[in-house]
Structures are given as structure tokens and as C-alpha cells.
Write a protein that holds these residues in place. Structure first.
Motif, short mmCIF file in Angstrom:
data_model
loop_
_atom_site.label_atom_id
_atom_site.label_comp_id
_atom_site.label_asym_id
_atom_site.label_seq_id
_atom_site.Cartn_x
_atom_site.Cartn_y
_atom_site.Cartn_z
N VAL A 108 0.84 -1.20 0.00
CA VAL A 108 0.00 0.00 0.00
C VAL A 108 0.87 1.25 0.00
CG1 VAL A 108 -1.73 1.30 1.29
CG2 VAL A 108 -1.92 -1.18 1.11
N VAL A 109 1.94 1.23 0.81
CA VAL A 109 2.84 2.39 0.85
C VAL A 109 3.52 2.59 -0.50
CG1 VAL A 109 4.92 3.33 1.93
CG2 VAL A 109 3.23 2.12 3.32
N PHE A 110 4.03 1.51 -1.07
CA PHE A 110 4.78 1.64 -2.32
C PHE A 110 3.88 2.08 -3.48
CE2 PHE A 110 6.49 -0.12 -6.27
CZ PHE A 110 7.70 0.53 -6.30
N VAL A 111 2.73 1.44 -3.63
CA VAL A 111 1.84 1.80 -4.75
C VAL A 111 1.30 3.21 -4.55
CG1 VAL A 111 -0.28 1.21 -5.97
CG2 VAL A 111 1.27 -0.60 -5.22
N GLY A 112 0.95 3.55 -3.31
CA GLY A 112 0.45 4.90 -3.06
C GLY A 112 1.45 5.97 -3.41
N LEU A 113 2.70 5.77 -2.98
CA LEU A 113 3.73 6.75 -3.31
C LEU A 113 4.07 6.73 -4.80
CD1 LEU A 113 6.19 6.44 -0.28
CD2 LEU A 113 4.52 8.24 -0.74
N SER A 114 4.09 5.55 -5.41
CA SER A 114 4.38 5.47 -6.84
C SER A 114 3.36 6.27 -7.65
CB SER A 114 4.38 4.01 -7.30
OG SER A 114 5.41 3.28 -6.70
N VAL A 137 14.03 8.70 -8.06
CA VAL A 137 14.73 8.43 -6.80
C VAL A 137 14.05 7.30 -6.04
CG1 VAL A 137 15.29 9.39 -4.52
CG2 VAL A 137 15.71 10.74 -6.57
N LEU A 138 12.71 7.31 -6.03
CA LEU A 138 11.97 6.26 -5.34
C LEU A 138 12.29 4.89 -5.91
CD1 LEU A 138 9.72 5.48 -3.27
CD2 LEU A 138 8.08 5.75 -5.15
#
Length: 405
Positions: free
Chosen positions: A236-242, A266-267
Motif C-alpha cells: 500500500v505504501v509503495f503503490v500509493g507513493l508510486s 529516486v523512489l
């Protein structure tokens, strides 16, 4: 003398056993890693297209989140099905075919201005990505012979593909507009050729290893489910930030499209360092401990991304990337060792189904951003790595069966 020569060979690992911190089969692993990069370009490309969909087609947050959701759902929900199939039948031909399907979907995403056709195109790409990963993870596990470091290199390829996606999309779409998206099929053509070459290198040693491979151990479903819950939090964190970090950084820094693309780069790029470091750290400290430390770091890093203004955002994006990516390849090997009799299923769930939850959360984040603000929508992401760390608190370190040459 013969005794000492034999003893020296055993010290080097030449007696047939491959320690888990070595990297056997470097040729096939290198080809598989490069092929993995070509496939995961198309996972990163969907998020990289978001600023251009907003600029050229005036899509709102919820609309672009729907595009991300379509790719995530099809690449994730379908993946356990392919995993179950590869547990029953080896299907190495899926690697080049699925690579081409994944590339074709993204290449067609910018051709039509119709929203439904755009969603359908990225969904097709998601199916290609879903078909690739379980079988690729199975082949990489066989080629690596249980090496955490080798699996780290395989995962590194995917992370490099993610990192390259924003630059590739920007180079193509910023110059030719969304209608230039058919040029994005080029990595798929290269990836299909690399996968075919890797399979030729693996096939002979795969057959030999199958004759001497140890019997798989018992499945530990409790530990697998706890690990899966933690990966869901990470997803959830990764997809949300992506999906939203490019737009968020533009808001917080006052920069243009280049500022947002740099943040997304950078991410993704931090994963290149994090994935390799994860394999090496695991060889020294153990996989479970390294994964636990990574989730703790991610809590602080995401808080910095959401709350700290100005250019310092980029430093926290890099820390978040490290926290999210150090455990990435370790998730895969842990899941496979918890379910040694169902390696394809473990790979499909770890790489696929868990990601779908992040995709489902993306429209919710977009809806809150439309209603309140993007910063308020990202605040809940701070708590999720902490929840994942709690789930990992009592996770045991599995002991994979010894691989044989």
C-alpha cells in the motif's frame, strides 16, 4: 596430498553444496535479471504516465488512480493463478511471451484518448506482467540454487526496470506526446530475446539439478500468512507513493514535471542499492532480522516524505526507497521457504496478490486527495510499515533445503 586437495575443494564449496551467500549460475542469473528489468519497466511506466495523463487529458486524481488500479489488479490478482499453474507444470515459454504482452499494453495506452481503452490497454499489460513473475521466480530459484545474493541480483533487475521507467516515459512522451507511446514496446522486444537466451542456459543445469534436488520440506502456512500481511502493508505504501509522489513533490517544491519525475526516479532507483544490500545483509544477519529493521526504517522515512517540506523531500524519498526495497528479494525467498512445496504459489502471492491491495488503496488515496488534500491522503501511509513490523515480530527464520549442483 590427495586428502588435502579434496579438503581444499570442500572449503571452496566444490563438493557440490552451494552456500546460500554465493552466486552460482551467474550467466543465466544475469540474463534473467536483465529480462526482469525489461518487464518491470512496464510496472513503473504506468505510474510514470500519470503526470502526462493529467496534463494532456485533464484526468483528476481519482481517474489516474483508476488507471493505476487497472494495471495493479490485473498484474496482481491473476498472478497467484499463474503461480498455481507453474507449481503443476513448468511453463518457461511464458517468460518471453508475457514480456511481449506486457510491453504491448503500455505501448497502446497512449494511442487512444478514450479513458476506457486506456484502462483496457494497461490491464492487458498487467496480465503480461502477472504471467511473467511466478515462472520467472521459479526459474531464478533453480538457477540460483538457494543463494540469497543471486535472488537479490534477479530482483535488482526488476528494480532497475522500475527506476528506468520514469526516464524512458519522459524521454518518449515529453517529446512526442502520449501518441508516441508505441515506442515504449522496445524494451519488451529486448526482454523477450534475453529471456529466451536465459532459458537456454538454465535448461541443461535445471534438468541435472532436478535429479539430485532434496525433497521439499513442510509448508508453514502461519508464517507465510504473517509475512503476506506485512507485504500487504508495504505494498500500500509503495503503490500509493508510486502513484502520487510525482504530483506531491511538484506541489511541495513548486517544481514542474521534471521535479516530479526526478522524485519518482529516486523512489525507484533506491531499490537498485536496497535489493543488493538486502541479500548481503541477510547473509550476515539473517533474513527476518533485516526485514524487521527495514520496516522500522520505513516508518520514519515515510513520515519525512509526508511532513517535511522543500528539497529535503528527496532525501526522505531515497530513505523510503531503501526501507521498501531492502526486504524485497528477501520477501520472495522467505515465502518460497515457508511454502517449499508450493514455490509458484508463494511467488505469485508475494509478487502479485499482495500488490493488488496497494492498487485498491490507490483510488481511495485519490478520492481523499480530491476531497481534502494530497498531503492529508498520504498521512495514513506512515502507520502501515509500523503495522507490518508488528506482524513480523515473531516470524521464524526458515531453513531452506540444501541445494545441490
Amino acid at each position: 596430498m590427495a586428502f588435502y586437495r579434496k579438503r581444499a575443494r570442500r572449503c571452496r564449496g566444490d563438493d557440490g553444496r552451494v552456500p546460500t551467500n554465493r552466486t552460482p549460475g551467474r550467466g543465466p542469473i544475469a540474463l534473467l535479471s536483465l529480462g526482469h528489468a525489461c518487464v518491470d519497466v512496464y510496472q513503473g511506466a504506468v505510474a510514470a504516465l500519470v503526470p502526462f495523463l493529467v496534463a494532456e487529458r485533464a484526468y483528476g486524481y481519482a481517474a489516474v488512480a483508476g488507471v493505476v488500479l487497472a494495471a495493479s489488479l490485473m498484474s496482481s490478482v491473476v498472478q497467484p493463478l499463474f503461480g498455481a499453474l507453474t507449481d503443476r507444470w513448468a511453463m518457461p515459454w511464458l517468460l518471453p511471451v508475457s514480456t511481449l504482452v506486457g510491453g504491448a499494453g503500455v505501448a497502446l495506452a497512449g494511442v487512444s484518448g478514450d479513458y476506457a481503452l486506456t484502462v483496457a490497454a494497461v490491464a492487458v499489460s498487467g496480465i503480461g506482467v502477472a504471467a511473467y513473475h511466478p515462472e520467472a521466480a521459479r526459474v531464478a530459484r533453480r538457477a540460483s540454487r538457494g543463494s540469497h545474493t543471486a535472488m537479490g541480483w534477479f530482483s535488482l533487475g526488476g528494480n532497475l526496470g522500475f527506476a528506468a521507467a520514469p526516464l524512458l516515459v519522459w524521454a518518449v512522451v515529453a517529446t512526442g506526446g502520449l501518441r508516441a507511446s508505441p515506442l515504449l514496446v522496445v524494451p519488451a522486444l529486448a526482454g523477450a530475446a534475453l529471456c529466451a537466451a536465459a532459458l537456454r542456459g538454465v535448461r541443461a543445469r535445471d534438468a541435472a539439478a532436478a535429479r539430485t534436488a532434496p525433497a521439499p520440506g513442510r509448508d508453514d502456512w502461519r508464517s507465510f500468512l504473517l509475512l503476506t500481511g506485512a507485504i500487504v502493508c508495504r505494498s500500500v505504501v509503495f503503490v500509493g507513493l508510486s502513484a502520487f509522489v510525482a504530483l506531491y513533490v511538484r506541489e511541495r517544491t513548486g517544481g514542474g514535471e521534471a521535479a516530479g519525475t526526478a522524485a519518482l526516479f529516486v523512489l525507484y532507483l533506491g531499490g537498485a542499492v536496497g535489493t543488493v544490500a538486502g541479500g548481503r545483509l541477510a547473509a550476515r544477519f539473517g533474513r527476518v532480522r533485516v526485514v524487521q529493521w527495514s520496516y522500522a526504517l520505513t516508518v520514519l522515512a515515510v513520515a519525512g516524505v509526508v511532513l517535511v517540506p522543500g528539497p529535503a523531500l528527496y532525501a526522505f524519498v531515497a530513505l523510503t526507497s531503501a526501507g521498501l526495497y531492502v526486504p524485497f528479494s528477501l520477501h520472495i525467498t522467505l515465502a518460497q521457504d515457508y511454502l517449499p512445496r508450493r514455490v509458484g504459489t508463494a511467488s505469485g502471492v508475494t509478487l502479485g496478490l499482495t500488490v493488488s491491495v496497494g492498487g485498491v488503496a490507490a483510488p481511495l488515496i485519490g478520492a481523499v486527495a480530491d476531497a481534502v488534500s494530497l498531503q492529508a491522503a498520504l498521512v495514513p501511509l506512515i502507520a502501515l510499515p509500523a503495522l507490518g513490523r508488528l506482524l513480523l515480530r515473531r516470524l521464524p527464520e526458515p531453513h531452506p533445503p540444501s541445494a545441490t549442483a
